[in-house]
Design a protein around this motif. Structure first.
Motif, PDB file in Angstrom:
ATOM      1  N   ALA A   4     -18.621 -21.263 -26.868  1.00  0.00           N
ATOM      2  CA  ALA A   4     -18.908 -21.186 -28.297  1.00  0.00           C
ATOM      3  C   ALA A   4     -17.709 -21.627 -29.121  1.00  0.00           C
ATOM      4  N   SER A   5     -16.535 -21.111 -28.792  1.00  0.00           N
ATOM      5  CA  SER A   5     -15.329 -21.453 -29.539  1.00  0.00           C
ATOM      6  C   SER A   5     -14.118 -20.897 -28.822  1.00  0.00           C
ATOM      7  N   ASP A   6     -12.981 -21.566 -28.989  1.00  0.00           N
ATOM      8  CA  ASP A   6     -11.736 -21.010 -28.471  1.00  0.00           C
ATOM      9  C   ASP A   6     -11.335 -19.765 -29.251  1.00  0.00           C
ATOM     10  N   ASN A   7     -11.943 -19.525 -30.414  1.00  0.00           N
ATOM     11  CA  ASN A   7     -11.724 -18.272 -31.141  1.00  0.00           C
ATOM     12  C   ASN A   7     -12.325 -17.067 -30.412  1.00  0.00           C
ATOM     13  N   TRP A   8     -13.284 -17.333 -29.527  1.00  0.00           N
ATOM     14  CA  TRP A   8     -13.932 -16.241 -28.810  1.00  0.00           C
ATOM     15  C   TRP A   8     -13.071 -15.721 -27.644  1.00  0.00           C
ATOM     16  N   ALA A   9     -12.138 -16.520 -27.191  1.00  0.00           N
ATOM     17  CA  ALA A   9     -11.299 -16.111 -26.071  1.00  0.00           C
ATOM     18  C   ALA A   9     -10.334 -15.015 -26.512  1.00  0.00           C
ATOM     19  N   GLY A  10      -9.868 -14.236 -25.558  1.00  0.00           N
ATOM     20  CA  GLY A  10      -8.889 -13.198 -25.870  1.00  0.00           C
ATOM     21  C   GLY A  10      -7.502 -13.785 -26.065  1.00  0.00           C
ATOM     22  N   ALA A  11      -6.492 -12.985 -25.821  1.00  0.00           N
ATOM     23  CA  ALA A  11      -5.115 -13.450 -25.942  1.00  0.00           C
ATOM     24  C   ALA A  11      -4.548 -13.727 -24.555  1.00  0.00           C
ATOM     25  N   ALA A  12      -3.692 -14.730 -24.469  1.00  0.00           N
ATOM     26  CA  ALA A  12      -3.100 -15.109 -23.193  1.00  0.00           C
ATOM     27  C   ALA A  12      -2.150 -14.016 -22.699  1.00  0.00           C
ATOM     28  N   LYS A 204      -6.040 -20.173 -31.740  1.00  0.00           N
ATOM     29  CA  LYS A 204      -7.067 -20.793 -30.899  1.00  0.00           C
ATOM     30  C   LYS A 204      -6.550 -21.092 -29.496  1.00  0.00           C
ATOM     31  N   ASN A 205      -5.243 -21.140 -29.332  1.00  0.00           N
ATOM     32  CA  ASN A 205      -4.648 -21.553 -28.060  1.00  0.00           C
ATOM     33  C   ASN A 205      -3.995 -20.405 -27.306  1.00  0.00           C
ATOM     34  N   GLY A 206      -4.416 -19.170 -27.595  1.00  0.00           N
ATOM     35  CA  GLY A 206      -3.958 -18.057 -26.776  1.00  0.00           C
ATOM     36  C   GLY A 206      -3.283 -16.919 -27.503  1.00  0.00           C
ATOM     37  N   CYS A 207      -3.018 -17.068 -28.796  1.00  0.00           N
ATOM     38  CA  CYS A 207      -2.452 -15.939 -29.545  1.00  0.00           C
ATOM     39  C   CYS A 207      -3.567 -15.015 -30.021  1.00  0.00           C
ATOM     40  N   TRP A 208      -3.153 -13.850 -30.475  1.00  0.00           N
ATOM     41  CA  TRP A 208      -4.133 -12.896 -31.018  1.00  0.00           C
ATOM     42  C   TRP A 208      -4.362 -13.178 -32.496  1.00  0.00           C
ATOM     43  N   VAL A 241       3.738 -10.638 -35.381  1.00  0.00           N
ATOM     44  CA  VAL A 241       3.378 -12.056 -35.352  1.00  0.00           C
ATOM     45  C   VAL A 241       4.460 -12.826 -34.607  1.00  0.00           C
ATOM     46  N   ALA A 242       5.720 -12.502 -34.900  1.00  0.00           N
ATOM     47  CA  ALA A 242       6.832 -13.153 -34.212  1.00  0.00           C
ATOM     48  C   ALA A 242       6.757 -12.916 -32.706  1.00  0.00           C
ATOM     49  N   ALA A 243       6.376 -11.714 -32.304  1.00  0.00           N
ATOM     50  CA  ALA A 243       6.274 -11.409 -30.879  1.00  0.00           C
ATOM     51  C   ALA A 243       5.241 -12.308 -30.205  1.00  0.00           C
ATOM     52  N   GLN A 244       4.136 -12.545 -30.895  1.00  0.00           N
ATOM     53  CA  GLN A 244       3.128 -13.440 -30.316  1.00  0.00           C
ATOM     54  C   GLN A 244       3.700 -14.839 -30.102  1.00  0.00           C
ATOM     55  N   PHE A 245       4.410 -15.349 -31.107  1.00  0.00           N
ATOM     56  CA  PHE A 245       5.009 -16.667 -30.958  1.00  0.00           C
ATOM     57  C   PHE A 245       6.068 -16.682 -29.856  1.00  0.00           C
ATOM     58  N   GLU A 246       6.807 -15.589 -29.727  1.00  0.00           N
ATOM     59  CA  GLU A 246       7.799 -15.527 -28.652  1.00  0.00           C
ATOM     60  C   GLU A 246       7.127 -15.696 -27.289  1.00  0.00           C
ATOM     61  N   GLY A 247       6.051 -14.937 -27.057  1.00  0.00           N
ATOM     62  CA  GLY A 247       5.324 -15.072 -25.805  1.00  0.00           C
ATOM     63  C   GLY A 247       4.657 -16.431 -25.663  1.00  0.00           C
ATOM     64  N   TYR A 248       4.173 -16.935 -26.769  1.00  0.00           N
ATOM     65  CA  TYR A 248       3.491 -18.238 -26.795  1.00  0.00           C
ATOM     66  C   TYR A 248       4.409 -19.349 -26.329  1.00  0.00           C
ATOM     67  N   PHE A 249       5.665 -19.340 -26.815  1.00  0.00           N
ATOM     68  CA  PHE A 249       6.613 -20.403 -26.482  1.00  0.00           C
ATOM     69  C   PHE A 249       7.325 -20.180 -25.151  1.00  0.00           C
ATOM     70  N   GLU A 250       7.309 -18.948 -24.664  1.00  0.00           N
ATOM     71  CA  GLU A 250       8.062 -18.600 -23.467  1.00  0.00           C
ATOM     72  C   GLU A 250       7.590 -19.416 -22.260  1.00  0.00           C
ATOM     73  N   ASN A 251       8.531 -20.025 -21.569  1.00  0.00           N
ATOM     74  CA  ASN A 251       8.237 -20.816 -20.364  1.00  0.00           C
ATOM     75  C   ASN A 251       7.166 -21.878 -20.610  1.00  0.00           C
ATOM     76  N   TRP A 254       2.588 -22.252 -24.236  1.00  0.00           N
ATOM     77  CA  TRP A 254       1.719 -22.885 -25.233  1.00  0.00           C
ATOM     78  C   TRP A 254       1.249 -24.261 -24.784  1.00  0.00           C
ATOM     79  N   LEU A 255       2.105 -24.986 -24.088  1.00  0.00           N
ATOM     80  CA  LEU A 255       1.720 -26.304 -23.589  1.00  0.00           C
ATOM     81  C   LEU A 255       0.783 -26.181 -22.384  1.00  0.00           C
ATOM     82  N   ASP A 256       1.042 -25.202 -21.535  1.00  0.00           N
ATOM     83  CA  ASP A 256       0.196 -25.005 -20.357  1.00  0.00           C
ATOM     84  C   ASP A 256      -1.225 -24.597 -20.738  1.00  0.00           C
ATOM     85  N   THR A 257      -1.363 -23.684 -21.716  1.00  0.00           N
ATOM     86  CA  THR A 257      -2.700 -23.251 -22.096  1.00  0.00           C
ATOM     87  C   THR A 257      -3.497 -24.405 -22.702  1.00  0.00           C
TER      88      THR A 257
END
Length: 352
Positions: A4-12, A204-208, A241-251, A254-257
């Motif tokens: 349906a949408s990448d908005n429907w997925a949970g958080a990475a 849409k790419n894995g954050c909450w 919000v910053a914590a989400q970006f920290e995890g998003y960019f870690e290793n 964000w590119l892998d997802t």
């Protein structure tokens, strides 16, 4: 089979781990905490220059507030006719810009061309009070049709915008999906190509719940904090919000997802084509718009596939759906599995 949408997925997992890591203790509010400052600096590394970064809750807020910072009295904002800001944001850009007019421009593959943009802007000549003022240009990357502007296309549009001395904004709700599709750097796809402000989407790419407005010239962001506060998007607990970006960019999570989501979309497209279907537009990110027999579509939905029928506009006669066919949208995400793809294609096979 949830497409349906990448908005429907949970958080990475990387995002949730970072949230848990920073969930205890005390920190200053409203973005004055060390984590927000550190993550904001990480955007400098990602974009290879000093940028101004502001967190907001939603993509609509990012777009509307970014455009508000460029607004003029009687202003006109130029975008594709089917863009998200023009169709799906409940006139929020007009509201936040104090009534600036969105001027929708048609174009194949949900892209605007420099020629079409120049022609549209020409209807708002400088210094003619009857026609308002050219205020900004906005493009979506990736587009509402799942296509991606090349770097050369962005450069050409930026040049057209500069011919009228107005900024170029990029709605990057699926920024990373477009980025890995092109195989370029974030700098190459933005400020080096002439983009002035970016709505950097991560939800849409894995954050909450993590979106950011990025200005590539910090001087142009001097008043943005007031726009954000007045628009109700200044977080008291900004560190989450910053914590989400920290995890998003870690290793490079964000590119892998994004690579995973794009790969799943391509696999679906190839499978659908092998079974006699086709796609309305090129599959260049994590959205695809298959065209199949209506009976097949009904079998898929009956089997539990979460998909949406979609208006197939601006298609040539040899691509547009016939009377017994239907175009529908599918969106993949970091959470899409090989089994999801396999089950969908097996169901389509049985319906063929």
């Amino acid at each position: 089979m949830n497409f349906a949408s990448d908005n429907w997925a949970g958080a990475a997992p990387a995002v949730m781990s970072a949230l848990a890591r920073h969930s205890s203790g005390f920190a200053p509010g409203y973005g004055a905490d060390p984590l927000t400052a550190g993550v904001s600096r990480s955007f400098n590394d990602i974009f290879e220059r000093e940028v101004a970064v502001y967190f907001v809750a939603t993509g609509t807020a990012a777009n509307a507030l970014a455009l508000a910072s460029f607004a003029k009295p009687g202003g006109a904002v130029f975008c594709h006719r089917d863009s998200h800001i023009n169709i799906d944001e409940c006139n929020c850009p007009e509201f936040m810009t104090s009534g600036n007019k969105l001027v929708g421009i048609p174009g194949a593959d949900c892209k605007i061309t420099p020629a079409a943009l120049t022609e549209a802007m020409s209807r708002f000549p400088d210094g003619v009070v009857m026609h308002g003022q050219v205020a900004s240009v906005s493009i979506s990357q990736a587009t509402e049709s799942g296509t991606v502007y090349t770097v050369a296309e962005i450069e050409a549009l930026a040049e057209a915008a500069r011919s009228r001395s107005v900024p170029l904004h990029m709605d990057g709700a699926r920024f990373t999906n477009a980025l890995v599709s092109l195989g370029c750097t974030p700098a190459e796809m933005t400020w080096k190509a002439g983009v002035d402000a970016l709505s950097f989407g991560a939800t849409k790419n894995g954050c909450w719940c993590a979106e950011a407005v990025v200005f590539f010239d910090p001087e142009r962001a001097r008043d943005f904090e007031y726009f954000r506060k007045r628009g109700g998007h200044l977080f008291s607990k900004s560190r989450f919000v910053a914590a989400q970006f920290e995890g998003y960019f870690e290793n490079e999570s964000w590119l892998d997802t994004a690579r995973h989501a794009n790969a799943m979309a391509l696999r679906l497209a190839e499978g659908i084509r092998s079974l006699g279907g086709r796609t309305a537009w090129a599959v260049e990110a994590n959205e695809l718009f298959p065209i199949v027999k209506r009976s097949q579509f009904e079998t898929l939905t009956a089997a539990g596939a979460k998909i949406y029928e979609w208006p197939a506009s601006d298609l040539s006669d040899n691509v547009a759906p016939a009377d017994d066919e239907v175009c529908f949208r599918m969106v993949t995400s970091f959470a899409t599995t090989d089994e999801d793809v396999k089950t969908f294609l097996e169901t389509l096979t049985q319906a063929s």
